[in-house]
Design a protein around this motif. Structure first.
Motif, mmCIF file in Angstrom:
data_model
loop_
_atom_site.group_PDB
_atom_site.id
_atom_site.type_symbol
_atom_site.label_atom_id
_atom_site.label_comp_id
_atom_site.label_asym_id
_atom_site.label_seq_id
_atom_site.Cartn_x
_atom_site.Cartn_y
_atom_site.Cartn_z
ATOM 1 N N ASP A 1 0.781 -1.210 0.000
ATOM 2 C CA ASP A 1 0.000 0.000 0.000
ATOM 3 C C ASP A 1 0.825 1.280 0.000
ATOM 4 O O ASP A 1 0.478 2.243 0.656
ATOM 5 C CB ASP A 1 -0.928 -0.018 1.230
ATOM 6 C CG ASP A 1 -2.047 0.982 1.071
ATOM 7 O OD1 ASP A 1 -2.468 1.212 -0.067
ATOM 8 O OD2 ASP A 1 -2.472 1.536 2.094
ATOM 9 N N LEU B 1 1.712 4.014 -2.237
ATOM 10 C CA LEU B 1 1.423 4.655 -3.511
ATOM 11 C C LEU B 1 2.602 5.501 -3.969
ATOM 12 O O LEU B 1 2.848 5.631 -5.153
ATOM 13 C CB LEU B 1 0.179 5.525 -3.349
ATOM 14 C CG LEU B 1 -0.631 5.795 -4.608
ATOM 15 C CD1 LEU B 1 -0.846 4.527 -5.397
ATOM 16 C CD2 LEU B 1 -1.938 6.425 -4.234
ATOM 17 N N ARG C 1 4.973 3.321 -5.803
ATOM 18 C CA ARG C 1 4.360 2.921 -7.063
ATOM 19 C C ARG C 1 4.442 4.045 -8.077
ATOM 20 O O ARG C 1 4.776 3.820 -9.236
ATOM 21 C CB ARG C 1 2.896 2.551 -6.842
ATOM 22 C CG ARG C 1 2.674 1.102 -6.451
ATOM 23 C CD ARG C 1 1.218 0.839 -6.168
ATOM 24 N NE ARG C 1 0.391 0.841 -7.355
ATOM 25 C CZ ARG C 1 -0.895 1.189 -7.381
ATOM 26 N NH1 ARG C 1 -1.484 1.568 -6.274
ATOM 27 N NH2 ARG C 1 -1.569 1.155 -8.504
ATOM 28 N N ALA D 1 -2.662 9.398 -12.443
ATOM 29 C CA ALA D 1 -3.704 8.925 -11.527
ATOM 30 C C ALA D 1 -4.536 7.819 -12.169
ATOM 31 O O ALA D 1 -4.853 6.815 -11.530
ATOM 32 C CB ALA D 1 -4.592 10.093 -11.118
ATOM 33 N N LEU E 1 -2.517 4.582 -12.390
ATOM 34 C CA LEU E 1 -2.277 3.963 -11.082
ATOM 35 C C LEU E 1 -3.579 3.689 -10.338
ATOM 36 O O LEU E 1 -3.572 3.204 -9.216
ATOM 37 C CB LEU E 1 -1.379 4.862 -10.229
ATOM 38 C CG LEU E 1 0.045 5.048 -10.754
ATOM 39 C CD1 LEU E 1 0.794 6.074 -9.930
ATOM 40 C CD2 LEU E 1 0.788 3.727 -10.758
ATOM 41 N N ASN E 2 -4.690 4.014 -10.989
ATOM 42 C CA ASN E 2 -5.989 3.761 -10.397
ATOM 43 C C ASN E 2 -6.191 4.520 -9.086
ATOM 44 O O ASN E 2 -6.636 3.963 -8.083
ATOM 45 C CB ASN E 2 -6.170 2.264 -10.145
ATOM 46 C CG ASN E 2 -7.466 1.765 -10.732
ATOM 47 O OD1 ASN E 2 -8.386 2.555 -10.946
ATOM 48 N ND2 ASN E 2 -7.541 0.489 -10.986
ATOM 49 N N THR E 3 -5.836 5.785 -9.099
ATOM 50 C CA THR E 3 -6.029 6.601 -7.907
ATOM 51 C C THR E 3 -6.548 7.979 -8.338
ATOM 52 O O THR E 3 -6.905 8.166 -9.488
ATOM 53 C CB THR E 3 -4.717 6.715 -7.109
ATOM 54 O OG1 THR E 3 -4.966 7.436 -5.921
ATOM 55 C CG2 THR E 3 -3.629 7.381 -7.916
ATOM 56 N N SER E 4 -6.614 8.902 -7.415
ATOM 57 C CA SER E 4 -7.159 10.215 -7.758
ATOM 58 C C SER E 4 -6.052 11.238 -7.984
ATOM 59 O O SER E 4 -4.937 11.070 -7.522
ATOM 60 C CB SER E 4 -8.065 10.707 -6.630
ATOM 61 O OG SER E 4 -7.310 10.864 -5.458
ATOM 62 N N VAL F 1 -4.247 12.877 -4.953
ATOM 63 C CA VAL F 1 -3.184 12.093 -4.343
ATOM 64 C C VAL F 1 -1.900 12.202 -5.164
ATOM 65 O O VAL F 1 -0.817 12.406 -4.619
ATOM 66 C CB VAL F 1 -3.611 10.610 -4.205
ATOM 67 C CG1 VAL F 1 -2.448 9.754 -3.752
ATOM 68 C CG2 VAL F 1 -4.752 10.507 -3.240
#
Length: 212
Positions: A145, A147, A150, A175, A178-181, A184
DNA sequence: TCATTAACACGGG
DNA sequence: CCCGTGTTAATGA
């Protein structure tokens, strides 16, 4: 097809196999962003990358894209290989990352070559191995976990396949991959910047570690 | 605690 | 004005 056109992979295979590739294969060129293969598509030809780099993605039930890995010259797509052997439809989407040159081989040839050429067996095996290693590492990163790591790895990978420490990318694109917002990504980018790992301008990121 | 979503301000092209 | 960037507030896991 001339001998020089396969120079990028000539050290990977027997002379005889290269001859067959010249006879059976077709070379195609792609520009950045061009789609080479899509999810659900029947795989009829098998790609071997001669130059450039590709981005391999998959999709979850909600239709969100997820980056799996990048591929470079001398690589092939293990997922596609899997589809070819099983005569299945593609479970991935492959998009050109840079300008690429790809050798396409008819799928029937693949199994034939497995029996005929040890260099082909090694190639298939090594590629599976490499991809499995990469996926394991990816799972590791997801499990822990982090990020930030990553994101940094993603940026470095991108710089490496582009052979350029300067990457053209927006926080939004990172984003998505990496499948995030974006919030972030912006925060983490700022953090990486403060650690002197990257330098940012609008739409570009430079990996300081890779600067000559 | 940390990610996500929504909302906002700033600035460059 | 539009887009990319940087923040903040509220909410949830």
């Amino acid at each position: 097809m001339t001998t020089s056109e396969l120079s990028a992979i000539k050290y990977l295979f027997d002379a005889e196999l290269l001859d067959e590739m010249r006879q059976e294969g077709r070379i195609a060129n792609f520009s950045p962003g061009e789609e080479i293969m899509d999810i659900g598509q029947q795989v009829t030809r098998f790609p071997i990358i001669l130059s450039g780099s590709l981005k391999v993605m998959t999709e979850n039930e909600k239709g969100q894209e997820m980056l799996l890995y990048f591929l470079e010259s001398g690589d092939t797509c293990a997922m596609t290989m899997q589809c070819c052997f099983g005569n299945k439809k593609s479970s991935i989407r492959v998009v050109s990352e840079t300008d690429t040159e790809i050798l396409f081989v008819p799928v029937q040839k693949m199994e034939e070559w497995l029996l005929k050429y040890s260099s082909w067996r090694s190639f298939v095996f090594d590629n599976y191995q490499a991809r499995l290693d990469e996926m394991l590492h990816a799972v590791d990163q997801l499990a822990f976990d982090n990020l930030e790591e990553r994101l940094y790895k993603y940026l470095k990978d991108k710089a490496m396949v582009n052979r350029n420490p300067k990457i053209e990318i927006t926080h939004h694109q990172a984003a998505t991959d990496l499948n995030t917002s974006r919030v972030v990504v912006s925060r983490l980018m700022k953090k990486l910047e403060k650690q002197n790992l990257i330098a940012q301008e609008r739409g570009t990121v430079k990996i300081l570690e890779f600067e000559g």
